[in-house]
Design an enzyme around this catalytic site. Structure first.
Site, PDB file in Angstrom:
ATOM      1  N   ASP A 154      22.302  49.072  37.708  1.00  0.00           N
ATOM      2  CA  ASP A 154      23.299  48.103  38.136  1.00  0.00           C
ATOM      3  C   ASP A 154      23.120  46.864  37.260  1.00  0.00           C
ATOM      4  O   ASP A 154      22.109  46.722  36.562  1.00  0.00           O
ATOM      5  CB  ASP A 154      23.090  47.775  39.616  1.00  0.00           C
ATOM      6  CG  ASP A 154      24.082  46.755  40.129  1.00  0.00           C
ATOM      7  OD1 ASP A 154      25.264  46.837  39.759  1.00  0.00           O
ATOM      8  OD2 ASP A 154      23.670  45.863  40.899  1.00  0.00           O
ATOM      9  N   LEU A 155      24.084  45.947  37.292  1.00  0.00           N
ATOM     10  CA  LEU A 155      24.029  44.785  36.410  1.00  0.00           C
ATOM     11  C   LEU A 155      23.488  43.536  37.118  1.00  0.00           C
ATOM     12  O   LEU A 155      22.332  43.167  36.957  1.00  0.00           O
ATOM     13  CB  LEU A 155      25.415  44.514  35.821  1.00  0.00           C
ATOM     14  CG  LEU A 155      25.522  43.380  34.806  1.00  0.00           C
ATOM     15  CD1 LEU A 155      24.605  43.599  33.614  1.00  0.00           C
ATOM     16  CD2 LEU A 155      26.964  43.204  34.348  1.00  0.00           C
ATOM     17  N   ASP A 156      24.323  42.900  37.915  1.00  0.00           N
ATOM     18  CA  ASP A 156      23.925  41.639  38.532  1.00  0.00           C
ATOM     19  C   ASP A 156      22.863  41.861  39.596  1.00  0.00           C
ATOM     20  O   ASP A 156      23.000  42.723  40.461  1.00  0.00           O
ATOM     21  CB  ASP A 156      25.144  40.954  39.152  1.00  0.00           C
ATOM     22  CG  ASP A 156      24.845  39.539  39.600  1.00  0.00           C
ATOM     23  OD1 ASP A 156      23.988  38.890  38.974  1.00  0.00           O
ATOM     24  OD2 ASP A 156      25.458  39.086  40.576  1.00  0.00           O
ATOM     25  N   THR A 215      28.354  49.240  36.615  1.00  0.00           N
ATOM     26  CA  THR A 215      28.678  47.994  37.305  1.00  0.00           C
ATOM     27  C   THR A 215      30.079  48.021  37.878  1.00  0.00           C
ATOM     28  O   THR A 215      30.950  48.750  37.398  1.00  0.00           O
ATOM     29  CB  THR A 215      28.531  46.799  36.347  1.00  0.00           C
ATOM     30  OG1 THR A 215      28.939  45.589  37.002  1.00  0.00           O
ATOM     31  CG2 THR A 215      29.374  46.988  35.097  1.00  0.00           C
ATOM     32  N   SER A 216      30.291  47.194  38.885  1.00  0.00           N
ATOM     33  CA  SER A 216      31.612  47.104  39.512  1.00  0.00           C
ATOM     34  C   SER A 216      32.518  46.097  38.817  1.00  0.00           C
ATOM     35  O   SER A 216      33.674  45.947  39.208  1.00  0.00           O
ATOM     36  CB  SER A 216      31.459  46.715  40.987  1.00  0.00           C
ATOM     37  OG  SER A 216      30.784  47.718  41.706  1.00  0.00           O
ATOM     38  N   LYS A 227      31.952  51.674  44.030  1.00  0.00           N
ATOM     39  CA  LYS A 227      30.853  51.776  44.983  1.00  0.00           C
ATOM     40  C   LYS A 227      31.364  51.323  46.362  1.00  0.00           C
ATOM     41  O   LYS A 227      32.178  50.416  46.433  1.00  0.00           O
ATOM     42  CB  LYS A 227      29.694  50.880  44.547  1.00  0.00           C
ATOM     43  CG  LYS A 227      29.162  51.193  43.149  1.00  0.00           C
ATOM     44  CD  LYS A 227      28.141  50.142  42.696  1.00  0.00           C
ATOM     45  CE  LYS A 227      27.674  50.364  41.277  1.00  0.00           C
ATOM     46  NZ  LYS A 227      26.714  49.337  40.816  1.00  0.00           N
ATOM     47  N   ASP A 250      20.012  46.905  43.383  1.00  0.00           N
ATOM     48  CA  ASP A 250      19.577  45.884  44.337  1.00  0.00           C
ATOM     49  C   ASP A 250      20.471  45.807  45.563  1.00  0.00           C
ATOM     50  O   ASP A 250      20.043  45.337  46.616  1.00  0.00           O
ATOM     51  CB  ASP A 250      19.543  44.502  43.672  1.00  0.00           C
ATOM     52  CG  ASP A 250      20.951  44.006  43.349  1.00  0.00           C
ATOM     53  OD1 ASP A 250      21.731  44.784  42.767  1.00  0.00           O
ATOM     54  OD2 ASP A 250      21.265  42.852  43.673  1.00  0.00           O
TER      55      ASP A 250
END
Length: 221
Positions: A16-18, A108-109, A140, A165
């Protein structure tokens, strides 16, 4: 006594990114709160809704009377300009630089243009191909994003490990049949575990990867 370690064999790693690779939560929340004020939407509702979801889906949930795609584009346009305060998460840069190319990607979203801006602003490697909001029909917590990541890397989902996360992202990865390493970076440990994380660590600095033939060995501290 040295800390205990656990190792997991896999074919590919999906991040995931953030909250996992980049620390851009405050930046994103500032933009969304600006948008909420402009549209007369409750700020608390916004902060409960946006994390881990595609912008278009967040807008549709919070303001079904608005054109979700138009509003999502407005948010993204502003987010792309907001680079101040974006930093790499602990251990993220070192971990990514240690990985073989084409054995990892970002799922990522957010839209691709925003994902690339945030990775660049954080000084992180950018994979040639990313799974972003435009690449999947459903975001997601549906399994589509992580299944797309596995396909992109040519890996069986069963042999992929996801680093996440957010509970909504963990649910997505588990629905895709993948193992999940949850991070304590954004949500309470209990929330991460209840979402289905198989293992949990503080952040990427607790992860080390070595290669063994065609396999990656993820070492958790």
């Amino acid at each position: 006594m040295p800390a205990q370690q656990l190792s997991i064999l896999c074919a590919a790693l999906l991040f995931d990114l953030d909250g996992v690779l980049t620390d851009s939560t405050a930046c994103a929340e500032n933009v969304w709160l600006w948008w909420a004020k402009e549209r007369g939407i409750d700020a608390e509702l916004v902060l409960k809704t946006i994390h881990g979801r595609r912008s278009v889906e967040s807008v549709a949930m919070m303001a079904p009377q608005l054109d979700a795609q138009v509003e999502a584009d407005i948010v993204t346009d502003r987010e792309v300009l907001e680079r101040d305060g974006i930093h790499p998460m602990p251990g993220a840069r070192e971990l990514l630089l240690s990985l073989p190319q084409h054995r990892w990607t970002v799922v990522t979203s957010c839209p691709e243009r925003l994902a690339r801006v945030r990775l660049e602003a954080a000084g992180l490697p950018i994979p040639q191909l990313l799974v972003t909001s435009e690449r999947v029909r459903f975001g997601k917590p549906k399994p589509d994003p992580y299944l797309a990541g596995a396909k992109m890397l040519g890996a069986d989902p069963e042999y992929c490990v996801v680093v996440e996360d957010a509970p909504i992202g963990i649910q997505s990865a588990k629905a895709a049949g993948m193992r999940v390493i949850g991070l304590r970076t954004t949500y309470a440990e209990q929330q991460v575990l209840e979402a289905g994380a198989d293992l949990i660590v503080d952040n990427c600095s607790d992860l080390r990867v070595t290669t063994s033939g065609k396999s990656l060995q993820v070492h958790l501290r």
